[in-house]
Design a protein around this motif. Structure first.
Motif, mmCIF file in Angstrom:
data_model
loop_
_atom_site.group_PDB
_atom_site.id
_atom_site.type_symbol
_atom_site.label_atom_id
_atom_site.label_comp_id
_atom_site.label_asym_id
_atom_site.label_seq_id
_atom_site.Cartn_x
_atom_site.Cartn_y
_atom_site.Cartn_z
ATOM 1 N N GLY A 87 11.438 4.593 -1.205
ATOM 2 C CA GLY A 87 10.180 4.590 -1.953
ATOM 3 C C GLY A 87 9.426 3.280 -1.759
ATOM 4 N N LEU A 91 3.262 -0.021 -5.496
ATOM 5 C CA LEU A 91 2.305 0.800 -4.754
ATOM 6 C C LEU A 91 0.859 0.539 -5.188
ATOM 7 N N ILE A 121 -0.818 10.076 -2.365
ATOM 8 C CA ILE A 121 0.503 9.515 -2.083
ATOM 9 C C ILE A 121 1.388 9.669 -3.312
ATOM 10 N N GLN A 122 2.602 10.108 -3.065
ATOM 11 C CA GLN A 122 3.610 10.237 -4.121
ATOM 12 C C GLN A 122 4.884 9.565 -3.628
ATOM 13 N N THR A 123 5.413 8.659 -4.437
ATOM 14 C CA THR A 123 6.602 7.915 -4.014
ATOM 15 C C THR A 123 7.593 7.783 -5.158
ATOM 16 N N SER A 124 8.873 7.730 -4.795
ATOM 17 C CA SER A 124 9.951 7.580 -5.771
ATOM 18 C C SER A 124 11.162 7.043 -5.014
ATOM 19 N N THR A 128 9.103 9.342 -0.007
ATOM 20 C CA THR A 128 7.639 9.225 -0.114
ATOM 21 C C THR A 128 6.976 10.361 0.641
#
Length: 588
Positions: A87, A91, A121-124, A128
């Protein structure tokens, strides 16, 4: 909603896969016929995101799509970049540019976002997913299955990208982008030059408009002075005609025969009408020039209404077919205003009501709508005023022709003068009327003339305005400074004309206090040397006794004259400053 059709999927497992993703994106954009710079932007954004995946997540995948709208047209090239890395920390700070990393992490991501129209954008900690894309404008017809299959085959046959070839292509792309940037820079410089030239023209136009406005103001003041001077001159011969005609009518020397009495009667009546017009012209000129004084005194509203009743009763003797009524207020009220000016306003309105009511009634009512206001209403059942003429009745010398009325006397000055007097009394005149339905004139004035002024001064703010005090007397400068400091202006001081020159040109103050008796030059000469735009900001602040002619000459060149040492000096200073600051803020 946009429908997506997948074109290709690529795995990122080696550094050469980054180059392959870049070439794939560029090939799709080229196939759709996007402009060369848009092809480079899309390819560069894809390359940066693919490089981030390889560097920080070690592996991932790219999926390319065509976006189709409801009409079936291609409107975008979309990609999904997916990885299962740790991730992206910080961000939000990376995307807004506030995050600084010694390794440079995030710079490419933020740059890619700025090259694209579509971005999510999606992140964890589990990975990502970035969805981005480039708009296709204008939309293209969506390719059929055969065309898509051909493209997919071409993309698959491209194989592993040669890094050296890719490097050459990127160099060409950079050269193309640099050339485009140079063109944009030249266009920007040309635009800036055009804007600078336009700005100079606007400044010159503004200066000319300001000068013209002051010339118009000076012309209006000259007209007012002309009216004032000429009406004063008219009064002497008119007074002689009036008094001699009265002597003749009374037979002080010899008796006149019937025909002579009739003729002299006409002369006397005409002289009386002319005297009334001259008086109204003089009052109107003084009201327009701002030189008319209003002197507040305390009196009861009941006594004033009784004065109106006596006047109306005397006037009604000339109109035997009319009934009239003056209704007193229902409770005692004290006023503190200019009684003579208020009576002048009401006298004009009541006289007009009788003139334009051939038969019927005239009613005068007095109200107190609130603690600070008095309302006086004059209603009649006369001929009324048409809607198109309502806006003209307050124009000077406007005479409205009324059906059925041919002998109405008047000069068209009564209502304009009444309106100006009402404004001086902190009020206004409102009218409602209809042709054949009578008229209703309402006068709203402040119960206490100076109470509203006090409220205005309490709310006075000079913050953001610059005040220049030109005076060689330290005590006078100190007094003005202490008067103005609570209202937070920027105060600049000058002890002579020479000391003030650079401040006048460099700062261009909003308000200028100018003493006439300066050590190096007479203040009026310094005023004359200023450009016209500055004259409206100057308040002459002097202890020198001025003749009427000197005061008139100065009044035509500046915003006002403040005699030092007058009883209400501090209040006069603040009132003039409030007026000037209000006009400055309105102009801006």
């Amino acid at each position: 909603m946009t429908e997506l059709r997948r074109l290709s999927s690529l795995l990122i497992q080696a550094e050469t896969d980054v180059v392959t993703c870049r070439q794939c994106a560029k090939q799709i954009a080229q196939w759709l016929g996007l402009p060369a710079l848009d092809q480079i932007r899309l390819a560069t954004a894809v390359s940066e995101i693919a490089r981030n995946i390889y560097q920080y997540a070690r592996s991932g995948a790219f999926h390319f799509y065509l976006g189709r709208d409801a009409r079936g047209s291609v409107v975008s090239i979309i990609f999904d970049a997916v990885d299962q890395g740790p991730g992206i920390a910080e961000l939000n700070r990376i995307l807004d540019g506030s995050y600084v990393s010694p390794t440079g992490m995030g710079v490419g991501l933020r740059g890619a976002q700025r090259l694209l129209e579509h971005w999510d954008i999606q992140t964890s900690p589990g990975g990502t997913r970035i969805r981005g894309g480039k708009a296709v404008h204008p939309p293209r017809p969506f390719p059929d299955d055969r065309q898509i299959e051909t493209l997919q085959r071409d993309l698959a046959n491209a194989g592993v990208a040669d890094p050296f070839v890719a490097l050459q292509e990127q160099g060409s792309d950079l050269l193309l982008t640099a050339a485009e940037l140079q063109n944009k820079q030249r266009e920007l410089e040309a635009t800036n030059l055009e804007l600078e030239t336009t700005n100079k023209g606007v400044v010159a136009l503004y200066s000319e408009l300001e000068k013209t406005a002051h010339e118009l103001t000076a012309a209006s003041e000259s007209k007012s002075r002309f009216f004032s001077n000429m009406t004063h001159e008219f009064r002497t011969p008119i007074n002689i005609i009036e008094n001699i005609s009265k002597l003749l009518l009374t037979g002080s020397d010899d008796e006149l025969n019937a025909e002579q009495l009739k003729q002299v009667g006409f002369i006397s009546a005409a002289a009386g009408e002319l005297a009334e017009m001259v008086n109204e012209l003089l009052d109107l000129a003084e009201a327009e020039s701002g030189r008319m004084e209003v002197v507040a005194s305390a009196f009861s509203l009941e006594s004033f209404v009784e004065q109106l009743r006596q006047f109306t009763a005397a006037l009604a003797l000339r109109y035997p077919r009319l009934s009239w009524e003056v209704i007193s207020p229902d409770h005692p009220v004290m006023l503190e205003t200019d009684r003579n000016r208020l009576f002048q306003v009401m006298r004009n309105l009541i006289s007009n009501a009788f003139k334009y009511t051939p038969e019927g009634s005239v009613t005068v009512r007095v109200f107190q709508p609130d603690e600070k206001t008095i309302e006086m209403v004059v209603e009649d059942t006369g001929v009324g005023i048409s809607e198109e003429n309502l806006s003209r009745i307050f124009e000077e010398f406007a005479r409205i022709r009324m059906p059925g009325l041919t002998q109405v006397q008047g000069n068209g000055l009564g209502l304009p003068l009444a309106q100006r007097l009402a404004v001086l009394l902190r009020g206004q005149i409102r009218v409602s009327s209809g042709l054949g339905k009578g008229s209703r004139f309402s006068v709203d004035i402040a119960r206490c003339l100076h109470e509203e002024d006090a409220d205005d001064l309490e709310n006075l703010s000079l913050e953001g305005l610059t005040v220049l005090i030109i005076d060689d007397n330290e005590g006078d400068r100190y007094l003005l400074r202490r008067l103005l400091e609570p209202y937070k202006p920027v105060i600049i001081e000058a002890t002579s004309a020479g000391d003030s020159i650079d401040k006048l040109h460099a700062v261009r103050p909003d308000i200028i206090f100018l003493d006439l008796e300066l050590p190096d030059i007479y203040g009026a000469d310094l005023l004359e040397s200023m450009d016209w735009a500055m004259h409206a900001r100057v308040l002459i602040n002097t202890a020198k006794p001025l003749s009427d002619s000197e005061r008139l000459a100065l009044a035509g060149q500046c915003a006002g004259v403040l005699p030092k040492g007058q009883a209400n000096y501090a209040e006069s200073v603040l009132r003039q400053v409030r007026r000037l600051s209000g006009s400055l803020r309105d102009a801006n």
